[in-house]
Design a protein around this motif. Structure first.
Motif, short mmCIF file in Angstrom:
data_model
loop_
_atom_site.label_atom_id
_atom_site.label_comp_id
_atom_site.label_asym_id
_atom_site.label_seq_id
_atom_site.Cartn_x
_atom_site.Cartn_y
_atom_site.Cartn_z
N PRO A 149 40.80 44.22 40.88
CA PRO A 149 40.19 42.92 41.16
C PRO A 149 40.12 42.65 42.65
O PRO A 149 41.06 42.96 43.38
CB PRO A 149 41.16 41.95 40.48
N PHE A 150 38.99 42.07 43.10
CA PHE A 150 38.89 41.70 44.50
C PHE A 150 39.26 40.22 44.61
O PHE A 150 38.42 39.34 44.57
CB PHE A 150 37.49 41.97 45.05
N GLY A 151 40.55 39.97 44.71
CA GLY A 151 41.06 38.60 44.74
C GLY A 151 41.22 38.06 43.34
O GLY A 151 40.76 38.65 42.36
N ASN A 152 41.88 36.91 43.30
CA ASN A 152 42.17 36.24 42.04
C ASN A 152 41.47 34.88 41.99
O ASN A 152 41.38 34.23 40.97
CB ASN A 152 43.70 36.05 41.97
N ASP A 153 41.00 34.48 43.13
CA ASP A 153 40.24 33.23 43.30
C ASP A 153 39.59 33.29 44.69
O ASP A 153 39.75 34.29 45.40
CB ASP A 153 41.12 31.99 43.12
N LEU A 154 38.91 32.22 45.06
CA LEU A 154 38.21 32.24 46.35
C LEU A 154 39.17 32.46 47.52
O LEU A 154 38.91 33.28 48.40
CB LEU A 154 37.42 30.93 46.54
N ALA A 155 40.30 31.74 47.50
CA ALA A 155 41.23 31.83 48.63
C ALA A 155 41.75 33.26 48.80
O ALA A 155 41.78 33.79 49.93
CB ALA A 155 42.38 30.85 48.44
N THR A 156 42.15 33.90 47.70
CA THR A 156 42.71 35.25 47.82
C THR A 156 41.62 36.26 48.19
O THR A 156 41.87 37.22 48.92
CB THR A 156 43.42 35.68 46.52
N ALA A 157 40.39 36.04 47.68
CA ALA A 157 39.30 36.95 48.06
C ALA A 157 38.98 36.81 49.55
O ALA A 157 38.75 37.81 50.25
CB ALA A 157 38.05 36.66 47.22
N GLN A 158 38.99 35.57 50.04
CA GLN A 158 38.74 35.36 51.48
C GLN A 158 39.83 36.04 52.31
O GLN A 158 39.54 36.69 53.33
CB GLN A 158 38.71 33.86 51.79
#
Ligand code: NAD
Length: 484
Positions: A149-158
């Motif tokens: 997964p590329f992040g778990n939400d917007l904050a983690t992806a950023q």
């Protein structure tokens, strides 16, 4: 009749996590098949890099076993496997420490394409990216491949994008979504943008609605506790289903080039309306005879994570205003199938009268199994008895149309890895695409949490919860059957 194989340049491919499940099941057997097909040059080098203490010979044994088990295929006996294994080596590397990096650097050549596949937990991406620079392994032309997964939400992806951007330029980063590597997905672009037939009808005026279904028969199996932190929305919708939606809905790019295509996909995501909470159904599979239900598999008796989601959404732009897109994915469903269905509108007036029934053109694009397309066309039912109409599929299943060799196309991982070596990012997600997808998904998940919503139970082997059927029924529409 399969398009000819174009060999790639000599390369060094380092697989971090080279002893892991993904490497053994997909990456290594895929590389072997490319080798068998003649696409990989004799000077290619593959280096497994992982935590286990192992030498080259030990790793080659592991790779041979993986290829035998996971479909390396045809040429295992005639010496091809040994020739492939001669291209494979191993270095024990600690992603979080100093061990192994200098040794790994010593294996890499200056005159070969250099690619690093991060087939490890995302928590290690930053550590590996940093060490590739600090130990001098990364060159300005090197590429990195990152898994979902590329992040778990917007904050983690950023945060993840920012971490990678500290060490690599965007043109060096290949974010994999293996759905984009499927033959039919590329064929979808060929059909849309290579023919005059479809594109003029590809809009709200002629399309009644679009359905995207990704159904699995398996449950969460041994991944239960991992999956329980994620759920179908994060695991499938935010990436695979949204990517398919983008390809179906996007405007024609000026050229089939990475940024031209990805710019158009991004515009689709940004044009998505927020989803009305009444237009989403979540589900959790129940126990079946002889096997446990979702909560048992997730080892969480009170879990509110969904193993199924169905939703209706709208792309608010000139092309699609008013056309609903229905998305559905789940585990433990009736059959394993991935399909995009474009349902065209009724003819404005039937000259055959009401008794001829309702007939619609339906284009079904099937990603698995039996990749291919069918187009339902209305014709006269043959024989006497007047003007009775019937819908028949024009079958564009590749194996039928192009001969059996066409069914032997590279699988998604094979194709994508070769694209990495070629330096072609068209079928990889750009950082801003991933962030935009999370920006759309996050409020949906936050809404569930805020309202304390519990998924609806559904029978294993079914089409999902009853409410999902109602989601379309209420609109006077019907899901296509889930069938293999
Ligand atoms: P895995 O647990 O089977 O393998 C992990 C690998 O990482 C092993 O080779 C291990 O030695 C290595 N590793 C762990 N810690 C390390 C360290 N400190 N230093 C060096 N190496 C270390 O995992 P997997 O299932 O192969 O998944 C790998 C990645 O691919 C994950 O990001 C996963 O989300 C993603 N992914 C996996 C699948 C799949 O089918 N397995 C599908 C899609 C995406």
């Amino acid at each position: 009749m399969v398009s000819r194989v174009i060999p790639v340049d000599p390369f060094d491919l380092v697989i971090f996590g080279g002893t892991g499940d993904l490497a053994r099941r997909k990456i290594l057997p895929g590389l072997f098949r490319r080798y068998c097909s003649g696409q990989m040059p004799e000077t290619a080098q593959i280096v497994g890099a992982a935590r286990s203490d192992m030498d080259d010979a030990g790793y080659r044994e592991m790779v041979a076993e993986a290829i035998r088990e996971f479909g390396g295929g045809r040429a295992c006996e005639d010496g091809t496997l040994d020739a492939f294994l001669a291209r494979v080596g191993y270095v024990a590397v600690d992603a979080k420490g100093e061990g192994g990096w200098a040794d790994l650097k010593g294996r890499l050549r200056d005159d070969a394409v250099r690619a690093f596949y991060f087939s490890v937990a995302p928590s290690l991406f930053g550590d590996i990216a940093e060490r590739l620079q600090s130990f001098g392994l990364a060159t300005p032309a090197s590429r990195i491949v990152v898994e979902k997964p590329f992040g778990n939400d917007l904050a983690t992806a950023q945060a993840l994008n920012a971490t990678l951007a500290r060490h690599f330029d965007e043109h060096q980063i290949y974010r994999i979504d293996h759905y984009l590597g499927k033959e039919t997905v590329q064929n979808l672009m060929a059909v849309r943008f290579g023919n005059m037939l479809f594109e003029p009808l590809w809009n709200a005026q002629y399309v009644d609605h679009i359905q995207i279904t990704v159904a699995e028969t398996v449950g969460v199996g041994g991944r239960g506790s991992y999956y329980d932190k994620s759920g179908a929305m994060r695991d499938m919708v935010q990436n695979h289903l949204m990517q398919l939606l983008c390809l179906i809905a996007m405007e024609p790019p000026a050229r089939f080039e990475p940024d031209a295509v990805r710019d158009e996909k991004l515009k689709v995501i940004r044009a998505l309306d927020p989803v009305d909470p009444h237009h989403i159904v979540r589900g959790q599979y129940e126990a079946s005879a002889g096997d446990g239900g979702y909560r048992e598999h997730a080892e969480n008796p009170r879990s509110t994570t969904e193993s199924f989601v169905a939703l209706k959404c709208h792309v608010s732009n000139w092309r699609w205003a008013g056309t609903p897109f229905y998305l559905r994915t789940g585990k433990r469903l009736r059959a394993r199938t991935s399909e995009i269905v474009v349902v065209f509108k009724d003819a404005p007036h039937s000259i055959f009268g009401a008794e001829s029934g309702r007939h619609r053109n339906v284009l079904a694009i099937r990603l698995q199994p039996n990749e291919g397309m069918t187009l339902d066309v209305t014709i006269k039912e043959p024989g006497p008895g007047g003007m009775r109409l019937v819908d028949v599929p024009l079958d564009m299943t590749f194996a039928k149309a192009l001969g059996p060799e066409a069914a032997d196309v590279p699988d998604a991982y094979e194709r994508l890895i070769m694209d990495v070596i070629r330096g072609n990012q068209t079928l990889f997600m750009r950082g801003d695409e991933v962030e935009a997808a999370w920006a759309w998904t996050d409020p949906i998940i936050a809404g569930w949490q805020k309202r304390g919503e519990v998924p609806k139970p559904y029978e294993s082997g079914s089409s999902g919860p009853e409410d999902a059927l109602m989601l379309m029924h209420r609109d006077g529409r019907k899901w296509r059957d889930i069938r293999a």
